[in-house]
Design a protein around this motif. Structure first.
Motif, PDB file in Angstrom:
ATOM      1  N   LYS A 114       0.883  -1.096  -0.003  1.00 46.77           N
ATOM      2  CA  LYS A 114      -0.079   0.060   0.133  1.00 46.77           C
ATOM      3  C   LYS A 114       0.710   1.441   0.069  1.00 46.77           C
ATOM      4  CE  LYS A 114      -4.207  -1.769   2.026  1.00 46.77           C
ATOM      5  NZ  LYS A 114      -5.228  -1.713   3.278  1.00 46.77           N
ATOM      6  N   SER A 115       1.986   0.999   0.668  1.00 48.85           N
ATOM      7  CA  SER A 115       2.859   2.397   0.856  1.00 48.85           C
ATOM      8  C   SER A 115       3.308   2.448  -0.640  1.00 48.85           C
ATOM      9  CB  SER A 115       4.036   2.293   1.873  1.00 48.85           C
ATOM     10  OG  SER A 115       4.923   1.215   1.672  1.00 48.85           O
ATOM     11  N   TRP A 116       3.820   1.420  -1.423  1.00 45.39           N
ATOM     12  CA  TRP A 116       4.596   1.614  -2.713  1.00 45.39           C
ATOM     13  C   TRP A 116       3.449   2.321  -3.691  1.00 45.39           C
ATOM     14  CZ3 TRP A 116       5.609  -4.325  -3.654  1.00 45.39           C
ATOM     15  CH2 TRP A 116       6.643  -4.684  -2.582  1.00 45.39           C
ATOM     16  N   LEU A 117       2.366   1.920  -3.479  1.00 45.16           N
ATOM     17  CA  LEU A 117       1.433   2.409  -4.524  1.00 45.16           C
ATOM     18  C   LEU A 117       0.999   3.951  -4.229  1.00 45.16           C
ATOM     19  CD1 LEU A 117      -1.260  -0.387  -4.509  1.00 45.16           C
ATOM     20  CD2 LEU A 117       0.274   0.435  -6.610  1.00 45.16           C
ATOM     21  N   LYS A 118       0.907   4.219  -2.809  1.00 41.84           N
ATOM     22  CA  LYS A 118       0.839   5.682  -2.521  1.00 41.84           C
ATOM     23  C   LYS A 118       2.115   6.587  -2.762  1.00 41.84           C
ATOM     24  CE  LYS A 118       0.214   8.860   1.725  1.00 41.84           C
ATOM     25  NZ  LYS A 118      -0.132   8.701   2.914  1.00 41.84           N
ATOM     26  N   THR A 119       3.309   6.126  -2.925  1.00 39.77           N
ATOM     27  CA  THR A 119       4.401   6.831  -3.329  1.00 39.77           C
ATOM     28  C   THR A 119       4.450   6.849  -4.749  1.00 39.77           C
ATOM     29  OG1 THR A 119       5.750   6.008  -1.343  1.00 39.77           O
ATOM     30  CG2 THR A 119       7.024   6.575  -3.392  1.00 39.77           C
ATOM     31  N   TRP A 120       4.124   5.919  -5.504  1.00 43.16           N
ATOM     32  CA  TRP A 120       4.054   5.887  -6.940  1.00 43.16           C
ATOM     33  C   TRP A 120       2.809   6.759  -7.620  1.00 43.16           C
ATOM     34  CZ3 TRP A 120       4.572  -0.105  -7.097  1.00 43.16           C
ATOM     35  CH2 TRP A 120       5.837  -0.593  -6.625  1.00 43.16           C
ATOM     36  N   ASN A 121       1.818   7.104  -6.728  1.00 41.36           N
ATOM     37  CA  ASN A 121       0.904   7.909  -7.104  1.00 41.36           C
ATOM     38  C   ASN A 121      -0.125   6.728  -7.688  1.00 41.36           C
ATOM     39  OD1 ASN A 121      -0.885  10.151  -6.911  1.00 41.36           O
ATOM     40  ND2 ASN A 121      -0.097  11.034  -8.809  1.00 41.36           N
ATOM     41  N   LYS A 122      -0.367   5.701  -7.355  1.00 36.14           N
ATOM     42  CA  LYS A 122      -1.047   4.761  -8.272  1.00 36.14           C
ATOM     43  C   LYS A 122      -2.258   4.262  -7.209  1.00 36.14           C
ATOM     44  CE  LYS A 122       1.194   4.434 -12.047  1.00 36.14           C
ATOM     45  NZ  LYS A 122       0.905   4.920 -13.232  1.00 36.14           N
ATOM     46  N   PRO A 123      -3.470   4.009  -7.790  1.00 30.09           N
ATOM     47  CA  PRO A 123      -4.386   3.296  -6.773  1.00 30.09           C
ATOM     48  C   PRO A 123      -4.389   2.094  -6.274  1.00 30.09           C
ATOM     49  CG  PRO A 123      -5.188   3.165  -9.290  1.00 30.09           C
ATOM     50  CD  PRO A 123      -3.923   4.139  -9.171  1.00 30.09           C
ATOM     51  N   GLU A 124      -4.777   1.743  -5.319  1.00 29.77           N
ATOM     52  CA  GLU A 124      -4.706   0.380  -4.769  1.00 29.77           C
ATOM     53  C   GLU A 124      -5.581  -0.454  -5.578  1.00 29.77           C
ATOM     54  OE1 GLU A 124      -5.547  -0.194  -0.390  1.00 29.77           O
ATOM     55  OE2 GLU A 124      -4.323   1.578   0.034  1.00 29.77           O
ATOM     56  N   ALA A 125      -6.755  -0.295  -6.146  1.00 33.50           N
ATOM     57  CA  ALA A 125      -7.410  -1.240  -6.973  1.00 33.50           C
ATOM     58  C   ALA A 125      -7.150  -1.038  -8.402  1.00 33.50           C
ATOM     59  CB  ALA A 125      -8.921  -0.846  -6.698  1.00 33.50           C
ATOM     60  N   MET A 126      -6.987  -2.007  -9.267  1.00 27.76           N
ATOM     61  CA  MET A 126      -6.899  -1.963 -10.529  1.00 27.76           C
ATOM     62  C   MET A 126      -8.061  -1.486 -11.338  1.00 27.76           C
ATOM     63  SD  MET A 126      -5.267  -5.722 -11.357  1.00 27.76           S
ATOM     64  CE  MET A 126      -4.832  -5.553 -12.862  1.00 27.76           C
ATOM     65  N   ALA A 127      -7.708  -0.649 -12.546  1.00 23.75           N
ATOM     66  CA  ALA A 127      -8.906   0.055 -13.243  1.00 23.75           C
ATOM     67  C   ALA A 127      -9.672  -0.937 -13.665  1.00 23.75           C
ATOM     68  CB  ALA A 127      -8.000   0.728 -14.326  1.00 23.75           C
ATOM     69  N   GLY A 128     -10.906  -0.260 -13.501  1.00 22.21           N
ATOM     70  CA  GLY A 128     -12.159  -1.352 -14.341  1.00 22.21           C
ATOM     71  C   GLY A 128     -12.226  -2.737 -13.177  1.00 22.21           C
ATOM     72  N   GLY A 129     -11.743  -2.604 -11.948  1.00 26.43           N
ATOM     73  CA  GLY A 129     -12.009  -3.678 -11.056  1.00 26.43           C
ATOM     74  C   GLY A 129     -10.804  -5.038 -11.318  1.00 26.43           C
TER      75      GLY A 129
END
Length: 209
Positions: A114-129
């Motif tokens: 979760k911290s990686w995705l926040k740092t990368w400015n990416k959402p936790e969920a994949m686009a379109g589910g």
């Protein structure tokens, strides 16, 4: 032994599903902008083997790293849900110990990803589910597990967790070969090592139950 033989037949079917899930992940990754073979797109590639700034903005991650985190977070979360069901239901001492090991290993990994995705400015969920992930249990699988107790729970837990771990190992191997971020690849290494060992342990548990 009859239970284990039945499980092996079920596991063969699950492995086909796992292979499909991993193939889907690879195809989805390949589709993430990879279809553009123009000069502009090719200019973002470093043919010397290094990841270029265009492929890995803000610190050396790539699409494979993002997908690994986005898929593994809910995968780990379901493993923790399965582990929580062991409270008051599991009877076997080795199963109970393995449940605690899973909790200790996977919750910190969830927080890391979760911290990686926040740092990368990416959402936790994949686009379109996203899509069906390898090894994920169905809602009915979880209900069936919750409805058991004692030795029956231990057997059901071992069967389901083997399939679940196999899915995690397949996803981690994809990250090992396709990822760029050093920390993400280290977690993938840990997943392959620890969960492969737990798969072997769970199979031995099934043989004696």
């Amino acid at each position: 032994m009859r239970a284990f033989t039945t499980f092996k037949n079920r596991a063969a079917a699950r492995r086909l599903a796992l292979a499909g899930g991993v193939t889907a992940a690879a195809l989805l990754l390949a589709a993430c902008g990879g279809a553009d073979t123009s000069d502009d797109a090719m200019s973002g590639m470093d043919h010397g083997g290094k990841t270029s700034a265009a492929a890995s903005p803000a610190g050396g991650f790539n699409d494979a790293d993002v997908m690994f985190a986005q898929m593994m977070i809910p995968h780990h979360e379901q493993a923790l849900e399965m582990a929580k069901l062991a409270d008051g239901r599991a009877a076997d001492a080795e199963v109970k110990k393995l449940v605690e090991d899973i909790k200790k290993a996977q919750d910190p990994e969830i927080q890391k990803m979760k911290s990686w995705l926040k740092t990368w400015n990416k959402p936790e969920a994949m686009a379109g589910g996203g899509h069906s992930m390898a090894g994920m249990m169905s809602e009915q699988d979880m209900k069936d597990l919750a409805a058991t107790k004692g030795k029956a729970f231990d057997r059901k837990f071992a069967e389901l967790m083997i399939a679940h771990h196999e899915g995690a190992v397949d996803m981690a191997k994809t990250e090992q070969t396709g990822g760029s971020d050093a920390e993400a690849k280290k977690v993938a290494d840990d997943v392959v090592r620890t969960q492969a060992a737990e798969i072997a342990q769970l199979k031995k548990i099934l043989e004696r139950l």
